[in-house]
Design an enzyme around this catalytic site. Structure first.
Site, PDB file in Angstrom:
ATOM      1  N   TYR A  75       0.734  -1.257  -0.101  1.00 47.41           N
ATOM      2  CA  TYR A  75      -0.034   0.042   0.028  1.00 47.41           C
ATOM      3  C   TYR A  75       1.028   1.485  -0.139  1.00 47.41           C
ATOM      4  O   TYR A  75       2.163   1.169   0.432  1.00 47.41           O
ATOM      5  CB  TYR A  75      -1.038   0.128   1.119  1.00 47.41           C
ATOM      6  CG  TYR A  75      -0.360   0.289   2.429  1.00 47.41           C
ATOM      7  CD1 TYR A  75       0.410  -0.945   3.229  1.00 47.41           C
ATOM      8  CD2 TYR A  75      -0.720   1.344   3.235  1.00 47.41           C
ATOM      9  CE1 TYR A  75       1.146  -0.349   4.363  1.00 47.41           C
ATOM     10  CE2 TYR A  75       0.209   1.657   4.445  1.00 47.41           C
ATOM     11  CZ  TYR A  75       0.837   0.612   5.042  1.00 47.41           C
ATOM     12  OH  TYR A  75       1.417   0.982   6.190  1.00 47.41           O
ATOM     13  N   ASP A 177       7.409  -5.687   3.821  1.00 46.56           N
ATOM     14  CA  ASP A 177       8.464  -4.996   4.850  1.00 46.56           C
ATOM     15  C   ASP A 177       9.320  -6.011   5.759  1.00 46.56           C
ATOM     16  O   ASP A 177      10.271  -5.606   6.423  1.00 46.56           O
ATOM     17  CB  ASP A 177       7.703  -4.494   5.855  1.00 46.56           C
ATOM     18  CG  ASP A 177       6.596  -4.874   6.537  1.00 46.56           C
ATOM     19  OD1 ASP A 177       6.226  -5.998   6.266  1.00 46.56           O
ATOM     20  OD2 ASP A 177       5.926  -4.495   7.656  1.00 46.56           O
ATOM     21  N   GLU A 262      -3.996 -16.542   9.803  1.00 44.36           N
ATOM     22  CA  GLU A 262      -3.235 -17.866   9.005  1.00 44.36           C
ATOM     23  C   GLU A 262      -4.117 -19.025   9.272  1.00 44.36           C
ATOM     24  O   GLU A 262      -4.318 -19.731   8.395  1.00 44.36           O
ATOM     25  CB  GLU A 262      -1.884 -17.842   9.752  1.00 44.36           C
ATOM     26  CG  GLU A 262      -0.909 -16.672   9.444  1.00 44.36           C
ATOM     27  CD  GLU A 262      -1.155 -15.532  10.505  1.00 44.36           C
ATOM     28  OE1 GLU A 262      -2.267 -15.438  11.293  1.00 44.36           O
ATOM     29  OE2 GLU A 262      -0.612 -14.357  10.259  1.00 44.36           O
ATOM     30  N   ARG A 291       9.935  -4.349  10.764  1.00 47.97           N
ATOM     31  CA  ARG A 291       9.283  -3.247  10.340  1.00 47.97           C
ATOM     32  C   ARG A 291       9.971  -2.117  10.335  1.00 47.97           C
ATOM     33  O   ARG A 291      10.748  -1.957  10.914  1.00 47.97           O
ATOM     34  CB  ARG A 291       8.121  -3.121  11.677  1.00 47.97           C
ATOM     35  CG  ARG A 291       6.800  -4.258  11.545  1.00 47.97           C
ATOM     36  CD  ARG A 291       6.094  -3.796  12.678  1.00 47.97           C
ATOM     37  NE  ARG A 291       4.956  -4.617  12.579  1.00 47.97           N
ATOM     38  CZ  ARG A 291       4.280  -5.155  13.893  1.00 47.97           C
ATOM     39  NH1 ARG A 291       4.566  -4.582  14.996  1.00 47.97           N
ATOM     40  NH2 ARG A 291       3.145  -5.793  13.533  1.00 47.97           N
TER      41      ARG A 291
HETATM   42  N1  UDP Z   1      -0.942  -3.700   3.685  1.00 47.88           N
HETATM   43  C1  UDP Z   1      -1.893  -3.338   2.956  1.00 47.88           C
HETATM   44  N2  UDP Z   1      -2.779  -2.340   3.293  1.00 47.88           N
HETATM   45  C2  UDP Z   1      -2.759  -1.775   4.418  1.00 47.88           C
HETATM   46  C3  UDP Z   1      -1.822  -1.904   5.437  1.00 47.88           C
HETATM   47  C4  UDP Z   1      -0.769  -3.119   5.020  1.00 47.88           C
HETATM   48  O1  UDP Z   1      -2.101  -3.849   1.814  1.00 47.88           O
HETATM   49  O2  UDP Z   1      -3.670  -0.889   4.913  1.00 47.88           O
HETATM   50  C5  UDP Z   1       0.170  -4.718   3.558  1.00 47.88           C
HETATM   51  C6  UDP Z   1       1.659  -4.292   3.806  1.00 47.88           C
HETATM   52  O3  UDP Z   1       2.078  -3.602   2.698  1.00 47.88           O
HETATM   53  C7  UDP Z   1       2.216  -5.723   3.991  1.00 47.88           C
HETATM   54  C8  UDP Z   1       0.907  -6.647   4.698  1.00 47.88           C
HETATM   55  O4  UDP Z   1      -0.196  -5.827   4.308  1.00 47.88           O
HETATM   56  O5  UDP Z   1       2.851  -6.290   2.885  1.00 47.88           O
HETATM   57  C9  UDP Z   1       1.050  -6.580   6.179  1.00 47.88           C
HETATM   58  O6  UDP Z   1       0.962  -5.355   6.645  1.00 47.88           O
HETATM   59  P1  UDP Z   1       1.901  -4.642   7.739  1.00 47.88           P
HETATM   60  O7  UDP Z   1       3.435  -4.940   7.630  1.00 47.88           O
HETATM   61  O8  UDP Z   1       1.571  -3.259   8.234  1.00 47.88           O
HETATM   62  O9  UDP Z   1       1.462  -5.604   9.062  1.00 47.88           O
HETATM   63  P2  UDP Z   1       2.623  -6.279  10.234  1.00 47.88           P
HETATM   64  O10 UDP Z   1       3.737  -6.219   9.925  1.00 47.88           O
HETATM   65  O11 UDP Z   1       1.899  -5.379  11.429  1.00 47.88           O
HETATM   66  O12 UDP Z   1       1.807  -7.820  10.334  1.00 47.88           O
HETATM   67 MN    MN Z   2       4.933  -6.215   8.243  1.00 46.64          MN
END
Ligand code: UDP
Ligand code: MN
Length: 329
Positions: A75, A177, A262, A291
């Site tokens: 995103y 990330d 999951e 992150r």
């Molecule tokens: N993501 C997305 N839309 C959003 C927030 C996150 O597509 O509004 C994607 C982000 O790019 C990543 C995945 O969903 O590839 C997981 O998000 P994030 O890394 O923020 O989550 P976390 O690390 O907390 O699991």
């Molecule tokens: Mn993440």
């Protein structure tokens, strides 16, 4: 009669000499093998269909590696370009990989399309917008809502439309990330049903991992909601393509309880006993749930007010609409 025989011999001599000369000349020429490579599924053709969910349906011949299909939700935010460049350049080190990048947006953005076109990877570029009620608001803690769910399901939908159960492959849900070692991809490639391994820096622990006894998963090292059927992070498993295609009902449930995303997929596909432990009986960390810190852009806004903001033509973000992104961030 004597004359005729001589003529025939002469013609034969000239034709074979020309043939020989041609063969000798060809020996020194470079071969343009791109068409052969393509038919073998090698080379790196670009996604030719920016319109929609149809990517290159390359047929990998029997002695080729099973293809790794990597589904990545992404995103718009200021460091999106940095994440995708870092990730794509890791993926370049992995043979026979197909990147399915799914934007959380109403449209596929041209700058993401450019990044992919220049990546040198096999890829498919998709998009689907997370419905606004399901989207995190500014200031929300990120655990409040599941992230990337619609996008992963869109990747699954694309695979089901474009691949057949006869295609050998494995599907991995790789967030944009995280940090990936190339070793991870070697571990997952030959997955029968679902393969699993540890994930570093996740769940408030140094790592979470499946516990293995005599080659079988017998439990999980995790501290949070240990009663989950599969207390595994998204980065900690991969699923065989044919298993996914044999279970069209298997998808991520956006309405499931927090932490159960999951499990909402995996319960359709395997039991704990069937999991295939990788990475030395789940003792090696080849993926980290890293992150990225949100970039601070206060000074940018201050300079913009003075009319001395950074040059908008220098590409930093993946959206021209960076003002909007900075404010929403
Ligand atoms: N993501 C997305 N839309 C959003 C927030 C996150 O597509 O509004 C994607 C982000 O790019 C990543 C995945 O969903 O590839 C997981 O998000 P994030 O890394 O923020 O989550 P976390 O690390 O907390 O699991
Ligand atoms: Mn993440």
């Amino acid at each position: 009669m004597r004359l005729k025989l001589r003529n025939i011999f002469l013609v034969y001599f000239v034709v074979s000499s020309v043939g020989l000369l041609y063969a000798v000349l060809q020996l020194g020429q470079q071969c343009d093998c791109s068409h052969q490579m393509k038919s073998l599924g090698m080379g790196r053709p670009k996604e030719q269909n920016p319109g929609h969910a149809k990517g290159p349906r390359e047929k990998h011949v029997v002695d080729q590696l099973p293809v790794i299909y990597l589904v990545t939700p992404t995103y718009a935010r200021p460091h999106q370009r940095a994440e995708l460049i870092r990730m794509s350049q890791t993926l370049l080190l992995v043979p026979d990989l197909h990147w399915i990048l799914v934007e959380d947006s109403a449209e596929r953005s041209p700058l993401v399309a450019d990044l992919l076109a220049q990546s040198g990877l096999h890829y498919t570029h998709l998009n689907v917008l997370t419905p606004p009620p399901m989207k995190l608001k500014e200031g929300d803690p990120n655990w409040l809502k599941p992230r990337g769910v619609e996008q992963r399901n869109e990747g699954l939908r694309w695979l089901r439309v474009n691949q057949s159960p006869m295609d050998r492959g494995v599907v991995y849900f790789a967030d944009d990330d995280n940090t990936y070692s190339v070793n991870l991809f070697k571990e997952m490639r030959y997955t029968q049903k679902v393969s699993v391994w540890p994930v570093g820096l996740v769940g408030g622990l140094k790592y979470e991992r499946p516990l293995v006894d005599k080659g079988h998963v017998v439990g999980f090292h995790t501290a949070w909601k240990t009663h989950r059927p599969f207390p595994i992070d998204m980065a900690g498993f991969a699923v065989s393509l044919s298993l996914l295609l044999m279970h069209p009902e298997a998808r991520f449930d956006p309405n499931t309880e927090r932490g159960f995303l999951e499990s909402s997929l995996l319960t359709h596909l395997v039991s704990m006993e069937e999991l295939e432990p990788r990475a030395d009986n789940c003792t090696k960390i080849w993926v980290w749930h890293t992150r990225t810190e949100k970039p601070k852009l206060k000074q940018e806004e201050a300079l913009e007010k003075l009319g001395r903001g950074s040059d908008p033509n220098i590409l930093v973000y993946l959206s021209h609409d960076y003002q909007h992104i900075v404010k929403a961030f």
